[in-house]
Design a protein around this motif. Structure first.
Motif, PDB file in Angstrom:
ATOM      1  N   UNK A  42       0.958  -1.129  -0.037  1.00 21.65           N
ATOM      2  CA  UNK A  42      -0.148   0.080   0.020  1.00 21.65           C
ATOM      3  C   UNK A  42       0.782   1.277  -0.186  1.00 21.65           C
ATOM      4  N   UNK A  43       2.020   1.297   0.795  1.00 25.88           N
ATOM      5  CA  UNK A  43       2.842   2.414   0.673  1.00 25.88           C
ATOM      6  C   UNK A  43       3.477   2.643  -0.536  1.00 25.88           C
ATOM      7  N   UNK A  44       3.950   1.479  -1.047  1.00 24.06           N
ATOM      8  CA  UNK A  44       4.448   1.738  -2.589  1.00 24.06           C
ATOM      9  C   UNK A  44       3.553   2.180  -3.647  1.00 24.06           C
ATOM     10  N   UNK A  45       2.131   1.836  -3.376  1.00 21.13           N
ATOM     11  CA  UNK A  45       1.170   2.365  -4.118  1.00 21.13           C
ATOM     12  C   UNK A  45       1.063   3.892  -4.220  1.00 21.13           C
ATOM     13  N   UNK A  46       1.210   4.253  -2.704  1.00 20.49           N
ATOM     14  CA  UNK A  46       1.124   5.875  -2.567  1.00 20.49           C
ATOM     15  C   UNK A  46       2.363   6.319  -3.429  1.00 20.49           C
ATOM     16  N   UNK A  47       3.404   5.701  -3.185  1.00 20.93           N
ATOM     17  CA  UNK A  47       4.870   6.189  -3.876  1.00 20.93           C
ATOM     18  C   UNK A  47       4.588   6.362  -5.225  1.00 20.93           C
ATOM     19  N   UNK A  48       4.078   5.312  -5.916  1.00 22.44           N
ATOM     20  CA  UNK A  48       4.048   5.093  -7.537  1.00 22.44           C
ATOM     21  C   UNK A  48       2.862   6.135  -7.814  1.00 22.44           C
ATOM     22  N   UNK A  49       1.700   6.341  -7.194  1.00 20.45           N
ATOM     23  CA  UNK A  49       0.889   7.100  -7.683  1.00 20.45           C
ATOM     24  C   UNK A  49       1.171   8.677  -7.483  1.00 20.45           C
ATOM     25  N   UNK A  50       2.075   9.092  -6.696  1.00 20.18           N
ATOM     26  CA  UNK A  50       2.540  10.312  -6.470  1.00 20.18           C
ATOM     27  C   UNK A  50       4.038  10.982  -7.180  1.00 20.18           C
ATOM     28  N   UNK A  51       4.352   9.808  -8.075  1.00 22.16           N
ATOM     29  CA  UNK A  51       5.772  10.232  -8.631  1.00 22.16           C
ATOM     30  C   UNK A  51       5.575  10.503  -9.917  1.00 22.16           C
ATOM     31  N   UNK A  52       6.286  11.530 -10.421  1.00 23.85           N
ATOM     32  CA  UNK A  52       6.361  11.668 -11.844  1.00 23.85           C
ATOM     33  C   UNK A  52       6.891  10.714 -12.735  1.00 23.85           C
ATOM     34  N   UNK A  53       6.987  10.848 -14.065  1.00 20.94           N
ATOM     35  CA  UNK A  53       7.696   9.764 -14.773  1.00 20.94           C
ATOM     36  C   UNK A  53       9.107   9.641 -14.657  1.00 20.94           C
ATOM     37  N   UNK A  54       9.811  10.422 -14.375  1.00 17.69           N
ATOM     38  CA  UNK A  54      11.429  10.477 -14.075  1.00 17.69           C
ATOM     39  C   UNK A  54      11.341   9.667 -12.597  1.00 17.69           C
ATOM     40  N   UNK A  55      10.801  10.081 -11.695  1.00 15.31           N
ATOM     41  CA  UNK A  55      10.732   9.205 -10.398  1.00 15.31           C
ATOM     42  C   UNK A  55      10.453   7.779 -10.581  1.00 15.31           C
ATOM     43  N   UNK A  56       9.371   7.509 -11.455  1.00 19.27           N
ATOM     44  CA  UNK A  56       8.921   6.163 -11.629  1.00 19.27           C
ATOM     45  C   UNK A  56      10.095   5.222 -12.483  1.00 19.27           C
ATOM     46  N   UNK A  57      10.571   5.873 -13.335  1.00 17.61           N
ATOM     47  CA  UNK A  57      11.883   5.267 -14.138  1.00 17.61           C
ATOM     48  C   UNK A  57      12.990   5.073 -12.911  1.00 17.61           C
ATOM     49  N   UNK A  58      13.223   5.987 -12.130  1.00 18.16           N
ATOM     50  CA  UNK A  58      14.317   5.990 -11.013  1.00 18.16           C
ATOM     51  C   UNK A  58      13.768   4.455 -10.088  1.00 18.16           C
ATOM     52  N   UNK A  59      12.590   4.576  -9.865  1.00 17.97           N
ATOM     53  CA  UNK A  59      12.227   3.427  -8.997  1.00 17.97           C
ATOM     54  C   UNK A  59      12.263   2.226  -9.654  1.00 17.97           C
ATOM     55  N   UNK A  60      11.866   2.064 -10.985  1.00 17.22           N
ATOM     56  CA  UNK A  60      12.223   0.879 -11.731  1.00 17.22           C
ATOM     57  C   UNK A  60      13.600   0.621 -11.817  1.00 17.22           C
ATOM     58  N   UNK A  61      14.233   1.484 -12.159  1.00 20.63           N
ATOM     59  CA  UNK A  61      15.835   1.018 -12.462  1.00 20.63           C
ATOM     60  C   UNK A  61      16.366   0.508 -10.864  1.00 20.63           C
ATOM     61  N   UNK A  62      16.042   1.369  -9.777  1.00 23.99           N
ATOM     62  CA  UNK A  62      16.378   0.602  -8.542  1.00 23.99           C
ATOM     63  C   UNK A  62      16.023  -0.862  -8.447  1.00 23.99           C
ATOM     64  N   UNK A  63      15.025  -0.900  -8.659  1.00 21.14           N
ATOM     65  CA  UNK A  63      14.307  -2.413  -8.492  1.00 21.14           C
ATOM     66  C   UNK A  63      14.934  -3.496  -9.448  1.00 21.14           C
ATOM     67  N   UNK A  64      15.132  -3.006 -10.634  1.00 16.78           N
ATOM     68  CA  UNK A  64      15.739  -3.704 -11.706  1.00 16.78           C
ATOM     69  C   UNK A  64      17.171  -4.365 -11.094  1.00 16.78           C
ATOM     70  N   UNK A  65      17.797  -3.221 -10.481  1.00 18.44           N
ATOM     71  CA  UNK A  65      19.294  -3.494 -10.080  1.00 18.44           C
ATOM     72  C   UNK A  65      19.162  -4.400  -8.871  1.00 18.44           C
ATOM     73  N   UNK A  66      18.188  -4.193  -7.963  1.00 11.12           N
ATOM     74  CA  UNK A  66      18.334  -4.785  -6.830  1.00 11.12           C
ATOM     75  C   UNK A  66      17.732  -6.209  -6.956  1.00 11.12           C
ATOM     76  N   UNK A  67      17.213  -6.729  -8.342  1.00 12.31           N
ATOM     77  CA  UNK A  67      16.737  -7.817  -8.341  1.00 12.31           C
ATOM     78  C   UNK A  67      17.841  -8.883  -9.464  1.00 12.31           C
ATOM     79  N   UNK A  68      18.811  -8.108  -9.522  1.00 13.47           N
ATOM     80  CA  UNK A  68      19.766  -8.863 -10.315  1.00 13.47           C
ATOM     81  C   UNK A  68      20.410  -9.762  -9.450  1.00 13.47           C
TER      82      UNK A  68
END
Length: 68
Positions: A42-68
């Motif tokens: 739920x907290x992640x959903x709040x972050x996602x909904x309140x992030x602009x496209x640049x911040x979403x890209x940063x989040x996705x990069x962080x997730x992708x790097x963390x899952x390698x």
């Protein structure tokens, strides 16, 4: 009984300051309890909904790097 988990989680953290939010997140992660995962979602959903496209890209990069 009908429980709206999103509403319950949001009710529990609404009005918390940054330190309280951090404590909630750290406690949920460090406890390792599976029951805490929906709340983090739920907290992640709040972050996602309140992030602009640049911040979403940063989040996705962080997730992708963390899952390698």
């Amino acid at each position: 009984m009908n429980l709206d988990l999103r509403k319950a989680v949001l009710h529990n953290v609404t009005g918390n300051n940054k330190e309280q939010l951090q404590d909630t997140i750290v406690d949920a992660i460090e406890s390792g309890e599976e029951k805490m995962l929906p709340g983090l979602g739920v907290l992640f959903e709040v972050i996602w909904k309140n992030s602009d496209e640049q911040k979403k890209e940063e989040i996705l990069t962080t997730l992708s790097n963390g899952l390698k």
